[in-house]
Structures are given as C-alpha cells and as structure tokens.
Design an enzyme around this catalytic site. Sequence first.
Site, PDB file in Angstrom:
ATOM      1  N   SER A 279       0.877  -1.176   0.000  1.00 27.95           N
ATOM      2  CA  SER A 279       0.000   0.000   0.000  1.00 27.95           C
ATOM      3  C   SER A 279       0.909   1.218   0.000  1.00 27.95           C
ATOM      4  O   SER A 279       2.064   1.145   0.448  1.00 27.95           O
ATOM      5  CB  SER A 279      -0.857  -0.014   1.270  1.00 27.95           C
ATOM      6  OG  SER A 279      -1.260   1.294   1.625  1.00 27.95           O
TER       7      SER A 279
ATOM      8  N   TYR B 256      -1.767  -0.934  10.068  1.00 26.11           N
ATOM      9  CA  TYR B 256      -1.946  -1.259   8.646  1.00 26.11           C
ATOM     10  C   TYR B 256      -0.647  -0.968   7.880  1.00 26.11           C
ATOM     11  O   TYR B 256      -0.176  -1.804   7.095  1.00 26.11           O
ATOM     12  CB  TYR B 256      -3.106  -0.428   8.097  1.00 26.11           C
ATOM     13  CG  TYR B 256      -3.421  -0.651   6.638  1.00 26.11           C
ATOM     14  CD1 TYR B 256      -4.112  -1.789   6.219  1.00 26.11           C
ATOM     15  CD2 TYR B 256      -3.055   0.286   5.670  1.00 26.11           C
ATOM     16  CE1 TYR B 256      -4.420  -1.986   4.874  1.00 26.11           C
ATOM     17  CE2 TYR B 256      -3.358   0.101   4.333  1.00 26.11           C
ATOM     18  CZ  TYR B 256      -4.039  -1.039   3.938  1.00 26.11           C
ATOM     19  OH  TYR B 256      -4.337  -1.228   2.601  1.00 26.11           O
TER      20      TYR B 256
END
Length: 263
Positions: free
Chosen positions: A144, A157
């Site tokens: 990401s 995350y």
Amino acid sequence: MNRLDGHRILVTGAASGIGQATVLRLLAEGAAVVGADIAPDGLEKTRLKAQEAGADARLTALLMDVGDESSVVDGVKSALKTLDGLDSVVNAAGILRAAHTHEMSLAAWNQILTVNLTGTFLVVREALPALLRNSRSAIVNFSSTSATFAHPYMAAYAASKGGIQAMTHALALEYGRQGLRAVCVAPGSIKSGITDTTGGYLPSDSDWSLFGRLTPILPTSLEASGAGMADPSVVAGVVAMLVSDDGAFISGTEIRIDGGTHA
Ligand SMILES: NC(=O)c1ccc[n+]([C@@H]2O[C@H](COP(=O)([O-])OP(=O)(O)OC[C@H]3O[C@@H](n4cnc5c(N)ncnc54)[C@H](O)[C@@H]3O)[C@@H](O)[C@H]2O)c1
C-alpha cells in the site's frame, strides 16, 4: 491468443474490490483462476460477474481464511488440486482498521498483522513448492502507499504493508534463481470495500487536514463526486501484466498505483 492462456492462478481477496477485479481481468486474459476469500456472498458476486463475461468455467471459488493456518493449508491444497499445479499467486486479501496509535488495542494490532502480513506469508509458504515446480512463476503481494508514505491513524496497517514489502524483496532473492518472481503492488485511492468503510474506522476526532497529502493528481473515475477514487480495474491490469511474460524481468520491487498522489 490471450496473454494468460494456460496460466493457473490463485487470487485471495477475490470477493470484493481489487481482488475481484483482478480475478475478472485474469479470466479475461485466458487464465484458470481459484478465487479465495472469507466472504461467500462476495465470492458468489464474483462468480456471477465471471458468468456475465462468459468465463465462469475457468473460475473456482474457495472459502479460505488467510489468517488461519489450517484454513490456508487446506485451501491452497484444494486450489492446487483444482488447477493441477500453480503458476502464480496474487495475495490481495487484506483489512484496514484505523485508530489513534495510543488507543489501539493489542487485539486490533494483532488482527491487522495476522490477516495482512501473516496471511500473506501463510499463502506464500503453502504455494511455494508448487510454484517452484515451474521454471517461471510469480507472486504478486499487496502492499500500500501507506508502507512508504505517512497515513494518519493507520500505524498497524502501514506496518503490515511495510512487512509485506520487505518479505517480498527477501522472496525475490531467495527464489529468483529458480525462476520465481516476487513483486508488490502498492495501490492508493482505489474504490473498494476497504476505502468505502475506512471512514467508519477513523477516530471520531480525526484531524482531516492530515489527509490533505493523500489526493491523486490524475483525474479519477469518481472525481466528479469528489471522492477522488479510481476503479479497481486500474490495479487489476497491472497485476495481469506482472503475472504474464510481460513482467518477466520485474522482481523484488513494488509498483505504486495511486494516480500520482505521491509523485
Ligand atoms: N483500495 C485501496 O485504495 C487500497 C490501497 C492500498 C492497498 N490496498 C490493498 O488492496 C487489497 C485489496 O483490498 P480492496 O481495497 O480491494 O478492499 P476490499 O475490502 O474490497 O477487498 C478485500 C478482500 O479481502 C477479503 N478478506 C479480508 N480478510 C480476509 C481473510 N482473513 N481471509 C480471506 N480474505 C479476506 C475481504 O473479504 C475482501 O473480499 C488489500 O490487501 C488492501 O490492503 C487497497
């Protein structure tokens, strides 16, 4: 002749968003696909979309929880049997939870790391022996933009995605001489289940000015609504390239797909 004719590919996170779009793109390019997820309803939606495209005969849905070791062991074994081997794995399954770091519970931290990082490891571990039986194979993992660019309230995350990137580089070196390529995609601002629900996970007292740096510079399909999100197909096309021979000299790196947000 389709680019992926004869390719056998396992895709996790196949019930929604980017994973679903990737399944449909790989099928469109000729691959046989096992689409795995924990969400049976979403898997059925993926199957119906494949049916609309006339490609459902090459798609098998698989219920698998990537955060559960025995589920992955059984699931990958079943995928190998269905596909009679394996050429590529696409690890798109993932979850996003957000919180002030000083308020994040250990349970929430562990949940994110378990699904995103450990889940990717487990699927890779179980798939590797079959992948290495081929002279050419590929693993595409999902990082990401948060792995390398600051995203507020997403420490767990971001850490999980940074871990995936680091693991992917290690895999690229460890198995490269056996013909395995390992690559990450690093999406950002893609409309999906995750981005549709992120708002609900953010702290109620979030400082929205911190999100000012997270806006694509390219026009997106949903720009008119002010959402600034792109369709998952923009990632699926890159994944299809990476598992194909067009990606034959790409390994141990990540490809950022974020509309230039972090240019
Ligand atoms: N959408 C974005 O802008 C964006 C940005 C960066 C990274 N990503 C990554 O892209 C990948 C795909 O996410 P998306 O954006 O399409 O979101 P999504 O929520 O639409 O899809 C994620 C899928 O993963 C599945 N999943 C969750 N936990 C699972 C588990 N334990 N076992 C198996 N499947 C599980 C979900 O059921 C869902 O179908 C994720 O790894 C995500 O972190 C997305």
